[in-house]
Design a protein around this motif. Structure first.
Motif, PDB file in Angstrom:
ATOM      1  N   PRO A   1      -7.549  -2.810   8.159  1.00 39.75           N
ATOM      2  CA  PRO A   1      -7.656  -1.399   8.515  1.00 39.75           C
ATOM      3  C   PRO A   1      -6.691  -0.559   7.677  1.00 39.75           C
ATOM      4  CG  PRO A   1      -7.187  -2.760  10.452  1.00 39.75           C
ATOM      5  CD  PRO A   1      -7.085  -3.637   9.249  1.00 39.75           C
ATOM      6  N   TYR A   2      -7.059   0.685   7.454  1.00 40.56           N
ATOM      7  CA  TYR A   2      -6.232   1.575   6.636  1.00 40.56           C
ATOM      8  C   TYR A   2      -4.811   1.670   7.184  1.00 40.56           C
ATOM      9  CZ  TYR A   2      -4.465   5.597   4.166  1.00 40.56           C
ATOM     10  OH  TYR A   2      -3.692   6.427   3.408  1.00 40.56           O
ATOM     11  N   ASN A   3      -4.666   1.696   8.502  1.00 41.52           N
ATOM     12  CA  ASN A   3      -3.321   1.841   9.067  1.00 41.52           C
ATOM     13  C   ASN A   3      -2.420   0.663   8.703  1.00 41.52           C
ATOM     14  OD1 ASN A   3      -4.803   0.148  10.842  1.00 41.52           O
ATOM     15  ND2 ASN A   3      -3.435   0.647  12.524  1.00 41.52           N
ATOM     16  N   VAL A   4      -3.008  -0.512   8.488  1.00 42.78           N
ATOM     17  CA  VAL A   4      -2.211  -1.666   8.052  1.00 42.78           C
ATOM     18  C   VAL A   4      -1.678  -1.408   6.645  1.00 42.78           C
ATOM     19  CG1 VAL A   4      -2.302  -4.112   7.424  1.00 42.78           C
ATOM     20  CG2 VAL A   4      -3.360  -3.322   9.541  1.00 42.78           C
ATOM     21  N   TRP A   5      -2.562  -0.945   5.757  1.00 47.93           N
ATOM     22  CA  TRP A   5      -2.128  -0.619   4.391  1.00 47.93           C
ATOM     23  C   TRP A   5      -1.035   0.444   4.423  1.00 47.93           C
ATOM     24  CZ3 TRP A   5      -3.024  -3.485   0.408  1.00 47.93           C
ATOM     25  CH2 TRP A   5      -4.198  -4.211   0.312  1.00 47.93           C
ATOM     26  N   ARG A   6      -1.259   1.462   5.226  1.00 45.17           N
ATOM     27  CA  ARG A   6      -0.314   2.572   5.269  1.00 45.17           C
ATOM     28  C   ARG A   6       1.058   2.129   5.782  1.00 45.17           C
ATOM     29  NH1 ARG A   6      -1.163   8.240   8.448  1.00 45.17           N
ATOM     30  NH2 ARG A   6       0.865   9.050   7.889  1.00 45.17           N
ATOM     31  N   LEU A   7       1.062   1.325   6.839  1.00 43.55           N
ATOM     32  CA  LEU A   7       2.330   0.882   7.418  1.00 43.55           C
ATOM     33  C   LEU A   7       3.097  -0.074   6.507  1.00 43.55           C
ATOM     34  CD1 LEU A   7       1.311   0.267  11.132  1.00 43.55           C
ATOM     35  CD2 LEU A   7       2.834   2.041  10.269  1.00 43.55           C
ATOM     36  N   HIS A   8       2.368  -0.856   5.723  1.00 44.80           N
ATOM     37  CA  HIS A   8       3.018  -1.902   4.937  1.00 44.80           C
ATOM     38  C   HIS A   8       2.913  -1.673   3.438  1.00 44.80           C
ATOM     39  CE1 HIS A   8       3.747  -4.065   8.602  1.00 44.80           C
ATOM     40  NE2 HIS A   8       2.495  -3.880   8.932  1.00 44.80           N
ATOM     41  N   LYS A   9       2.621  -0.455   3.039  1.00 34.94           N
ATOM     42  CA  LYS A   9       2.479  -0.125   1.620  1.00 34.94           C
ATOM     43  C   LYS A   9       3.727  -0.502   0.826  1.00 34.94           C
ATOM     44  CE  LYS A   9       1.366   3.722  -1.365  1.00 34.94           C
ATOM     45  NZ  LYS A   9       1.136   5.154  -1.427  1.00 34.94           N
TER      46      LYS A   9
END
Length: 55
Positions: free
Chosen positions: A37-45
């Motif tokens: 999910p996008y939120n995973v990418w965003r949180l762990h960028k």
């Protein structure tokens, strides 16, 4: 994710713990059976280098 993991000598289990997901979830992302999910990418960028694209 796999490239980051290999480059930094991190196991799937270790990276999954860092990301707060199950290791089999991470495995499915790496094998392109599912997309994170996008939120995973965003949180762990901050974990990933510029070689990983958000597409």
């Amino acid at each position: 994710m796999k490239a980051y993991r290999k480059k930094n000598h991190i196991t799937q289990h270790e990276l999954a713990q860092l990301m707060g997901v199950k290791h089999f979830t991470l495995r499915s992302w790496e094998q392109k059976q599912a997309k994170p999910p996008y939120n995973v990418w965003r949180l762990h960028k901050h974990l990933f280098d510029d070689s990983i694209k958000l597409t």
